[in-house]
Design an enzyme around this catalytic site. Structure first.
Site, PDB file in Angstrom:
ATOM      1  N   LYS A 169      69.218  61.014  18.730  1.00 45.59           N
ATOM      2  CA  LYS A 169      68.126  62.027  19.063  1.00 45.59           C
ATOM      3  C   LYS A 169      67.591  61.412  20.662  1.00 45.59           C
ATOM      4  O   LYS A 169      68.189  60.334  20.644  1.00 45.59           O
ATOM      5  CB  LYS A 169      67.016  62.160  17.978  1.00 45.59           C
ATOM      6  CG  LYS A 169      66.347  60.847  17.834  1.00 45.59           C
ATOM      7  CD  LYS A 169      65.435  61.007  16.508  1.00 45.59           C
ATOM      8  CE  LYS A 169      64.684  59.452  16.168  1.00 45.59           C
ATOM      9  NZ  LYS A 169      64.105  59.723  14.950  1.00 45.59           N
ATOM     10  N   TYR A 197      49.996  48.139  45.808  1.00 43.07           N
ATOM     11  CA  TYR A 197      49.103  49.124  45.638  1.00 43.07           C
ATOM     12  C   TYR A 197      47.707  48.261  45.195  1.00 43.07           C
ATOM     13  O   TYR A 197      47.829  47.664  44.110  1.00 43.07           O
ATOM     14  CB  TYR A 197      49.146  50.283  44.648  1.00 43.07           C
ATOM     15  CG  TYR A 197      50.156  51.390  45.202  1.00 43.07           C
ATOM     16  CD1 TYR A 197      49.628  52.226  46.231  1.00 43.07           C
ATOM     17  CD2 TYR A 197      51.210  51.798  44.397  1.00 43.07           C
ATOM     18  CE1 TYR A 197      50.449  53.199  46.684  1.00 43.07           C
ATOM     19  CE2 TYR A 197      51.824  52.741  44.883  1.00 43.07           C
ATOM     20  CZ  TYR A 197      51.405  53.389  46.066  1.00 43.07           C
ATOM     21  OH  TYR A 197      52.507  54.461  46.569  1.00 43.07           O
TER      22      TYR A 197
HETATM   23  C1  LIG Z   1      64.289  58.591  14.029  1.00 43.27           C
HETATM   24  C2  LIG Z   1      64.583  58.822  12.900  1.00 43.27           C
HETATM   25  C3  LIG Z   1      65.645  58.135  12.140  1.00 43.27           C
HETATM   26  C4  LIG Z   1      66.337  56.554  12.900  1.00 43.27           C
HETATM   27  O1  LIG Z   1      65.134  55.938  12.609  1.00 43.27           O
HETATM   28  P1  LIG Z   1      65.678  54.410  13.215  1.00 43.27           P
HETATM   29  O2  LIG Z   1      64.060  53.426  12.936  1.00 43.27           O
HETATM   30  O3  LIG Z   1      65.710  54.261  14.725  1.00 43.27           O
HETATM   31  O4  LIG Z   1      66.665  53.671  12.611  1.00 43.27           O
HETATM   32  C5  LIG Z   1      65.890  58.364  10.856  1.00 43.27           C
HETATM   33  N1  LIG Z   1      65.533  59.408  10.296  1.00 43.27           N
HETATM   34  C6  LIG Z   1      64.510  60.150  10.637  1.00 43.27           C
HETATM   35  C7  LIG Z   1      63.969  61.442   9.969  1.00 43.27           C
HETATM   36  C8  LIG Z   1      63.963  59.877  11.986  1.00 43.27           C
HETATM   37  O5  LIG Z   1      62.961  60.618  12.403  1.00 43.27           O
END
Ligand SMILES: *Cc1c(COP(=O)(O)O)cnc(C)c1O
Length: 375
Positions: free
Chosen positions: A38, A258
């Protein structure tokens, strides 16, 4: 070697991602390993990352949103399943079904909309169910899952491919919530006998075998981040370098950046490099973080700007640094975890914020596959 015409360069080691996938897959066998890609593959480039994982044998991919699933579909063969973890926005059902993605439903209303489409089309549509086993974020309460399991029409309308849940504390092996969630999930998956089950994220993949279910869903571990307190032998994946745009010497009393927040207490040699908070480099590393060159720390001074920041290169070991040279921000001298710690956040946030302006070099089978902005 082509010259890279970019003031920042993000190097992504696909060989390391493949090795990390293999480490996890070997660890959880006979359960199998999917991959969570994702947020554009945790910021690194979902298409390249997913294609490399596919070549390593991965056949189950998890994204958060429908548009992310569309992106992956274009680079994966039809035997790869693409799961949409956040479920579907109301009205997106026909598009998802048409694309062949597998939505992960978290609520009864999402399930009802999918069943409506299935009835209208006279076919069972593939889906996964996420159960809330104790995190209270997304997922059906067990009582609602039970109602679906008892409804004979549900089984006719929904081709249930996976039952999932998510661990709140998978990165803390000794946390008592893990055992409680495992027990709740065991009760939930028992409602759907014969359907594959998935509980473990990266952290859960390194918990004992009973957490692995049929398929694990690692994300961050693929990108080389240890998900828990223990070292896991995962290989670092991302390296980030930025180029020196300008070098100057300032006298004691000179204000820098800045707000003129930094005032030189002595004569200082400064370099301004071409990376800023718009590139995902945290603004709160001003006056706190550092860049590196050949193992020499180069403190960030003053405020981080949108497109640049200034480092102190007065260290005599850095005397050879010149305009146009690259300094390290993530690499052998400074891990992603180091940067996250200094910025008061987690490696996930540093990775996913890296942004679109860096030239990206993907390395696979020892070869540079792609270089953005080059001569
Ligand atoms: C993001 C996510 C994962 C992966 O999590 P990690 O901690 O990066 O391994 C797995 N399952 C769900 C439902 C998630 O939202």
């Amino acid at each position: 070697m082509p010259q890279i015409l970019s003031s920042s360069i993000l190097r992504i080691d696909l060989d390391a991602i493949r090795a990390n996938y293999r480490t996890i897959a070997d660890r959880v066998a006979p359960a199998c390993a999917g991959a969570v890609v994702k947020a554009n593959g945790y910021g690194l480039g979902a298409e390249r990352v997913a294609a490399a994982l596919y070549r390593e044998g991965c056949r189950a991919f998890f994204v958060a949103r429908l548009v992310e699933a569309d992106t992956l579909r274009a680079v994966l063969d039809a035997d790869a399943d693409i799961f949409v973890l956040n479920g579907l926005d109301p009205g997106a059902e026909p598009r998802c079904a048409g694309a062949g993605h597998i939505p992960v439903f978290n609520s009864s209303s999402q399930v009802a909309a999918w069943r409506g489409l299935a009835v209208a089309r006279g076919v069972a549509l593939p889906a996964a169910l996420q159960l809330d086993s104790g995190m209270s974020r997304l997922g059906l309460p067990l009582a609602e899952a039970e109602r679906l399991a008892r409804d004979p029409a549900f089984a006719r309308e929904v081709d249930l491919r996976l039952v999932t849940s998510h661990l709140a504390c998978g990165d803390e092996p000794d946390h008592p919530a893990n055992a409680a969630q495992l027990a709740a999930f065991a009760a939930g998956r028992a409602l759907f006998p014969g359907v594959p089950a998935s509980l473990a994220n990266s952290g859960g993949s390194f918990l004992p075998e009973d957490f692995h279910g049929d398929i694990v869903r690692p994300g961050v571990a693929l990108f080389g981040v240890d998900p828990g307190p223990a070292a896991t032998g995962l290989r670092p994946v991302a390296a980030l370098h930025a180029r020196i745009l300008q070098i100057r010497e300032v006298a004691a009393g000179t204000g820098v950046g800045y707000g003129l927040d930094h005032v030189a207490s002595d004569r200082q040699r400064l370099a301004t490099i071409g990376i800023g908070y718009a590139d995902g480099w945290p603004r709160n590393l001003g006056g706190v973080g550092r860049a590196w060159w050949n193992g020499v720390p180069l403190p960030i001074i003053g405020r981080v700007s949108m497109d640049s920041l200034t480092i102190d290169i007065s260290d005599p070991r850095a005397a050879a640094l010149a305009e146009g040279d690259l300094v390290e921000l993530i690499g052998p001298s400074q891990s992603l975890a180091d940067v996250a710690r200094d910025a008061g956040t987690i490696p996930y946030e540093i990775l996913t914020r890296l942004g679109a302006r860096h030239a990206r070099i993907f390395v696979e089978a020892g070869q540079s596959l792609d270089v953005g902005d080059r001569a």
